[in-house]
Design an enzyme around this catalytic site. Sequence first.
Site, mmCIF file in Angstrom:
data_model
loop_
_atom_site.group_PDB
_atom_site.id
_atom_site.type_symbol
_atom_site.label_atom_id
_atom_site.label_comp_id
_atom_site.label_asym_id
_atom_site.label_seq_id
_atom_site.Cartn_x
_atom_site.Cartn_y
_atom_site.Cartn_z
ATOM 1 N N HIS A 171 -1.973 19.972 6.712
ATOM 2 C CA HIS A 171 -1.342 21.150 8.312
ATOM 3 C C HIS A 171 -2.414 21.891 7.661
ATOM 4 O O HIS A 171 -2.572 23.237 6.393
ATOM 5 C CB HIS A 171 -0.155 21.294 7.634
ATOM 6 C CG HIS A 171 0.372 21.832 8.813
ATOM 7 N ND1 HIS A 171 0.450 23.167 9.024
ATOM 8 C CD2 HIS A 171 1.515 21.354 10.303
ATOM 9 C CE1 HIS A 171 1.405 23.542 9.371
ATOM 10 N NE2 HIS A 171 1.941 22.964 10.606
ATOM 11 N N ASP B 61 2.608 19.543 -0.908
ATOM 12 C CA ASP B 61 3.361 20.026 0.210
ATOM 13 C C ASP B 61 4.234 19.288 0.777
ATOM 14 O O ASP B 61 3.706 17.844 1.484
ATOM 15 C CB ASP B 61 2.158 19.863 1.352
ATOM 16 C CG ASP B 61 3.027 20.790 2.394
ATOM 17 O OD1 ASP B 61 4.036 20.590 2.707
ATOM 18 O OD2 ASP B 61 2.275 20.543 3.770
ATOM 19 N N GLN C 269 7.192 17.334 4.989
ATOM 20 C CA GLN C 269 7.547 16.245 6.076
ATOM 21 C C GLN C 269 9.051 15.516 4.734
ATOM 22 O O GLN C 269 8.724 14.001 5.250
ATOM 23 C CB GLN C 269 6.709 15.833 6.692
ATOM 24 C CG GLN C 269 6.039 16.693 7.580
ATOM 25 C CD GLN C 269 6.932 17.234 8.743
ATOM 26 O OE1 GLN C 269 8.052 16.064 8.785
ATOM 27 N NE2 GLN C 269 6.544 18.243 9.372
ATOM 28 N N LYS D 141 13.259 22.683 8.330
ATOM 29 C CA LYS D 141 12.853 21.516 8.956
ATOM 30 C C LYS D 141 13.832 20.314 8.328
ATOM 31 O O LYS D 141 13.814 19.453 8.484
ATOM 32 C CB LYS D 141 11.529 20.987 8.351
ATOM 33 C CG LYS D 141 10.401 21.981 8.971
ATOM 34 C CD LYS D 141 8.891 21.381 8.394
ATOM 35 C CE LYS D 141 7.935 21.603 8.856
ATOM 36 N NZ LYS D 141 7.175 22.686 9.755
ATOM 37 N N CYS E 147 -1.314 21.477 14.028
ATOM 38 C CA CYS E 147 -1.618 22.269 13.642
ATOM 39 C C CYS E 147 -2.078 22.293 12.530
ATOM 40 O O CYS E 147 -1.648 21.596 11.682
ATOM 41 C CB CYS E 147 -0.361 22.675 12.149
ATOM 42 S SG CYS E 147 0.018 23.981 13.531
HETATM 43 C C1 PLP Z 1 3.001 18.861 6.470
HETATM 44 C C2 PLP Z 1 3.565 20.195 6.925
HETATM 45 N N1 PLP Z 1 2.843 21.782 5.939
HETATM 46 C C3 PLP Z 1 2.722 22.672 5.576
HETATM 47 C C4 PLP Z 1 4.034 23.164 7.620
HETATM 48 C C5 PLP Z 1 4.292 24.451 7.872
HETATM 49 O O1 PLP Z 1 6.027 25.044 7.756
HETATM 50 P P1 PLP Z 1 6.364 25.839 8.031
HETATM 51 O O2 PLP Z 1 6.032 26.240 9.277
HETATM 52 O O3 PLP Z 1 7.732 25.883 8.107
HETATM 53 O O4 PLP Z 1 6.048 26.955 7.355
HETATM 54 C C6 PLP Z 1 4.654 22.136 8.488
HETATM 55 C C7 PLP Z 1 5.158 22.447 9.650
HETATM 56 O O5 PLP Z 1 5.267 21.969 10.443
HETATM 57 C C8 PLP Z 1 3.760 20.752 7.708
HETATM 58 O O6 PLP Z 1 4.407 20.142 9.120
#
Ligand code: PLP
Length: 416
Positions: free
Chosen positions: A128, A205, A208, A231, A371
């Site tokens: 992401h 990270d 998910q 989430k 993203c």
């Molecule tokens: C794998 C992953 N990392 C990071 C993020 C970023 O999350 P946030 O926008 O809540 O900071 C997301 C959000 O979709 C994600 O799916």
Amino acid sequence: MKASPACSLDVHRLRVDFPIFATRDGRPVVFLDSAASSQKPRQVLEAMNAIYTSAYANVHRGVYQLSEAATAAYEAAREKVARFINAPAADTIVFTRNATESLNLIAYAYARTNLREGDEIVLTELEHHANFVPWTVLAKERGVKLKFIPITEQGYLNLDALDELLTSRVKLVSFAHVSNVLGVINDAHAIVQRAKAIGAVTVVDASQSVPHMPVDVQALGCDFLVFSGHKMLGPTGIGVLYGRRDLLEAMPPFLTGGDMIRYVGFDEVRWNDVPFKFEAGTPAFVEAVGLGAAVDYLTALGMQAVREHERQITAYALERLSEVSGVRIFGPLDAEHRGGVVTFTLERVHPHDLASLLDRDGIAIRAGHHCAQPLHQRLGVNATARASFYVYNPLSDVDALVTSLERAKAALRIKR
Ligand SMILES: Cc1ncc(COP(=O)(O)O)c(C=O)c1O
């Protein structure tokens, strides 16, 4: 139409907890975008409302009862989050705004202090932007090289490439536990162990994964792990950074100001202890309490049951979507190795048009690059459609998706 198999969670009962699912215009809401942000149960809304209505005052500052109650609720939320991911202690949990801020905190406070020109960072091709852009900025600024674990044709990470990538110059390895596009569950434990063997610091990270499956930071052995509250049934504006205490203690602060200091004089400032050193200003303590309530909710469901439900609904979605001609599914077709995310395209239809057509049937899916533009470049597409599932999706939501897809094809006069 085939009958949907039974769910491992009592989805119809728990949906009653989510005010958004009260039917609108006589139609149920088919919400298939939880990977972007989840819906909220009333228990979370009520916990936040209770603070605002009966225990509201700024935290960490007051010596009066209301402030002490708010502080206790905030710190209790930190303890719940620590237990949820089996962190060794509550003070290894830093509250941030979201996973993105947590990753930036690591990039600024840890990496800028410890990485030098010529050092290398290993990421993966499926990241992401939140776990991509902070590192590209750092790489440009410091002359640090970025390297990427490639994906295989099926969408798994190619861990055979790790031996070549993990040279002595690699100081940090940062990767998604579960891909928000391919859905694939990466072997985080194996990657962490191999990175540690060459002395690299590891960042997971877990945006998910923590909402969807049991995650144990001590079993993973990672140095940092990040995720967002919104989430996982919690509110927006609250995120988590887990960090190894010795690393957090050695790091300079990310943001500075009130609350993160022990002493401020005209010519000297001393930092507060961790985790407060990283929580400058008034924290999102009401949101933290909401996140604590979300953790309670998920814990009561049981994270193993949550995972099992998502495995079932994902398997069902993979099966049903494969039957729709013109649909191309991205990522492995095996639900054992996938989280509840199914990304696909429909031949000759732009994903945005598809999402708009499905919306007419009350079905919310996401369309775009999610993203993850570098991954889409790697997949050779500009955009995809994504259906993502959570605890409140009955398997019949998959049926509704497939019926609506067929209707969209008919409306566009796509024969096959
Ligand atoms: C794998 C992953 N990392 C990071 C993020 C970023 O999350 P946030 O926008 O809540 O900071 C997301 C959000 O979709 C994600 O799916």
